[in-house]
Design a protein around this motif. Structure first.
Motif, PDB file in Angstrom:
ATOM      1  N   THR A  39       0.776  -1.326  -0.003  1.00  0.00           N
ATOM      2  CA  THR A  39       0.013   0.068   0.066  1.00  0.00           C
ATOM      3  C   THR A  39       0.932   1.301   0.109  1.00  0.00           C
ATOM      4  O   THR A  39       0.381   2.381   0.218  1.00  0.00           O
ATOM      5  N   GLY A  40       2.166   1.240  -0.270  1.00  0.00           N
ATOM      6  CA  GLY A  40       3.152   2.354  -0.408  1.00  0.00           C
ATOM      7  C   GLY A  40       4.393   2.268   0.014  1.00  0.00           C
ATOM      8  O   GLY A  40       5.070   3.184  -0.206  1.00  0.00           O
ATOM      9  N   PRO A  85      -9.320   1.430   9.553  1.00  0.00           N
ATOM     10  CA  PRO A  85      -8.235   2.087   8.548  1.00  0.00           C
ATOM     11  C   PRO A  85      -7.797   1.313   7.487  1.00  0.00           C
ATOM     12  O   PRO A  85      -7.308   0.377   7.835  1.00  0.00           O
ATOM     13  N   LEU A  86      -7.602   1.908   6.414  1.00  0.00           N
ATOM     14  CA  LEU A  86      -6.786   1.318   5.437  1.00  0.00           C
ATOM     15  C   LEU A  86      -5.328   1.126   6.022  1.00  0.00           C
ATOM     16  O   LEU A  86      -4.780   2.111   6.697  1.00  0.00           O
ATOM     17  N   VAL A  87      -4.639   0.008   5.907  1.00  0.00           N
ATOM     18  CA  VAL A  87      -3.411  -0.452   6.515  1.00  0.00           C
ATOM     19  C   VAL A  87      -2.144   0.595   6.010  1.00  0.00           C
ATOM     20  O   VAL A  87      -1.875   0.239   4.682  1.00  0.00           O
ATOM     21  N   PRO A  88      -1.735   1.337   6.887  1.00  0.00           N
ATOM     22  CA  PRO A  88      -0.555   2.239   6.382  1.00  0.00           C
ATOM     23  C   PRO A  88       0.812   1.525   6.294  1.00  0.00           C
ATOM     24  O   PRO A  88       1.014   0.703   6.938  1.00  0.00           O
ATOM     25  N   PHE A  96       1.377   3.648  13.963  1.00  0.00           N
ATOM     26  CA  PHE A  96       0.673   2.465  13.457  1.00  0.00           C
ATOM     27  C   PHE A  96      -0.026   1.582  14.517  1.00  0.00           C
ATOM     28  O   PHE A  96      -0.077   0.297  14.550  1.00  0.00           O
ATOM     29  N   SER A  97      -0.944   2.488  15.301  1.00  0.00           N
ATOM     30  CA  SER A  97      -1.760   1.750  16.632  1.00  0.00           C
ATOM     31  C   SER A  97      -2.763   0.953  16.002  1.00  0.00           C
ATOM     32  O   SER A  97      -3.322   0.098  16.527  1.00  0.00           O
ATOM     33  N   ARG A  98      -3.328   1.088  14.453  1.00  0.00           N
ATOM     34  CA  ARG A  98      -4.241   0.194  14.116  1.00  0.00           C
ATOM     35  C   ARG A  98      -3.495  -0.693  13.075  1.00  0.00           C
ATOM     36  O   ARG A  98      -4.438  -1.387  12.375  1.00  0.00           O
ATOM     37  N   GLY A  99      -2.356  -1.019  12.930  1.00  0.00           N
ATOM     38  CA  GLY A  99      -1.703  -1.802  12.037  1.00  0.00           C
ATOM     39  C   GLY A  99      -0.462  -1.277  11.331  1.00  0.00           C
ATOM     40  O   GLY A  99      -0.576   0.130  11.038  1.00  0.00           O
ATOM     41  N   ALA A 100      -0.003  -2.076  10.701  1.00  0.00           N
ATOM     42  CA  ALA A 100       1.014  -1.604   9.796  1.00  0.00           C
ATOM     43  C   ALA A 100       1.267  -2.597   8.528  1.00  0.00           C
ATOM     44  O   ALA A 100       1.022  -3.756   8.602  1.00  0.00           O
ATOM     45  N   ASN A 101       1.702  -2.177   7.267  1.00  0.00           N
ATOM     46  CA  ASN A 101       1.818  -2.834   6.230  1.00  0.00           C
ATOM     47  C   ASN A 101       3.286  -2.916   5.943  1.00  0.00           C
ATOM     48  O   ASN A 101       3.908  -1.889   5.609  1.00  0.00           O
TER      49      ASN A 101
END
Ligand SMILES: *[C@@H]1O[C@H](CO)[C@@H](O)[C@H](O)[C@H]1NC(C)=O
Ligand SMILES: *[C@@H]1O[C@H](CO)[C@@H](O)[C@H](O)[C@H]1NC(C)=O
Length: 353
Positions: A39-40, A85-88, A96-101
């Motif tokens: 995703t980036g 949220p879309l995974v950053p 990155f408290s809701r995740g990380a990609n």
């Protein structure tokens, strides 16, 4: 009294339900993979590349985000279905408290030395393999200790893949035999993914989605590289049989390994994501999903890349392939729906907060 007892029972039942819901209400998504999942991270590492500009991203984001498509990927549809949220991308920095990609375009599952040992030419490869991505994950846990909490990680959702497709792509582009790919590369990819999951379980992770590969015999780039007029070369959908066989062969080996992992780690929820089945469903009946051009890339063509110089189709939602190699948002959407709502539903995705 009877009424009250019933009420108690109902209440107890509702509590059970909510506990069940609670455990599936993921606080975060962590993800590993390649360009099907990035995703980036790639464009946060290499700023000025083809995919950093429109028309990449044109359909949903209206700007290039580093996704190898015109819009959302499967992981985006999953995050949205779960109300997250879309995974950053990790390499983009931020919270990155809701995740990380950690997925990285071009990544192989196995590291370049291992691939070289299997006879591949890895000149010019930079190592972004699964092991390296797990290293970034550990680096994140060290720098933000609250993320290393075992309960938090145990409640979070982990997507391990799609990864491994580039191990096969590299071998295909170097004209390795299909026997060589099945006998050497497939077991290597499966071992690498299994060992990655084991590492994550040791850190506290419990909920895993592990995708196989898409039906790669339906990709325009391979359809034009591996043309043939031999009878029976193509399947009923117009895809190359031996390439789709490879995806299926790999998928069944990966599922065998996941079964073994489940028996070693009975408290882990490890689910295979059938990208092959969900993708083949789309190629079997593309119009049902609004796709009228399953084998014509939307972007580029006529000697142009998808780089702003070539033509772009008027409606990407009618195409399955974005630039000849990666799927469009329309295709990903249809595959994701198959994984979320069925007929290839992954139980971990069936509950929302
Ligand atoms: C980006 O790359 C293009 C050619 O690929 C070049 O013309 C342009 O100057 C570059 N821009 C930056 C900001 O480096
Ligand atoms: C390996 O790949 C590099 C870069 O693509 C190429 O220059 C080199 O000739 C290749 N080596 C062999 C032995 O094929």
């Amino acid at each position: 009294m009877a009424f009250n007892a019933n009420l108690l029972l109902v209440t107890a039942f509702l509590c059970l339900l909510s506990v069940h819901h609670g455990s599936a209400c993921y606080p975060a998504i962590f993800s590993f993979g390649d360009s099907l999942q990035d995703t980036g991270n790639f464009i946060h590492t290499f700023a000025n590349t083809t995919i950093s500009k429109l028309p990449w991203g044109t359909t949903y984001f209206h700007k290039a985000t580093g996704r190898y498509s015109d819009g959302r990927l499967i992981i985006d549809f999953i995050a949205q279905a779960l109300g997250l949220p879309l995974v950053p991308p990790y390499r983009g920095g931020g919270s990155f408290s809701r995740g990380a990609n950690f997925a990285f375009g071009g990544a192989t599952a196995q590291n370049p030395n291992t691939l070289a040992g299997l006879g591949l030419n890895v000149t010019g490869f930079t190592d972004r393999s699964l092991f390296v991505q797990l290293g970034w994950f550990k680096e994140l846990l060290n720098s933000v200790p609250s993320l290393a909490d075992r309960t938090f990680l145990g409640n979070s959702l982990f997507m391990v893949g799609e990864i491994g497709g580039n191990d096969f792509n590299t071998a295909l582009s170097q004209s390795k035999s299909i026997e060589n790919i099945k006998n050497a590369l497939v077991p290597g990819v499966v071992r690498t993914i299994s060992s990655g999951i084991t590492t994550l379980i040791e850190l506290g992770a419990k909920n895993f989605i592990v995708p196989g590969n898409l039906p790669i015999g339906c990709i325009p780039a391979w359809l034009s590289k591996y043309k043939s007029s031999a009878p029976g070369y193509y399947d009923a959908n117009g895809c190359i049989k031996w390439l789709n066989d490879l995806s299926q062969f790999y998928g069944s080996r990966l599922q065998d390994e996941l079964k073994k992992l489940k028996s070693v780690h009975p408290t882990a929820n490890i689910y295979y994501a059938d990208y092959y089945g969900a993708g083949t469903r789309v190629f079997s009946n593309p119009k049902q999903f609004g796709i009228t051009e399953p084998f014509v890339a939307c972007c580029g063509g006529n000697g142009h890349g998808c780089d702003g110089t070539g033509p772009v189709c008027s409606n990407p939602l009618n195409h399955a392939s974005w630039e000849g190699f990666h799927p469009t948002e329309a295709f990903y959407h249809a595959v994701a729906d198959g994984l979320i709502g069925g007929p290839f539903a992954i139980p971990l995705l069936s509950q929302t907060c």
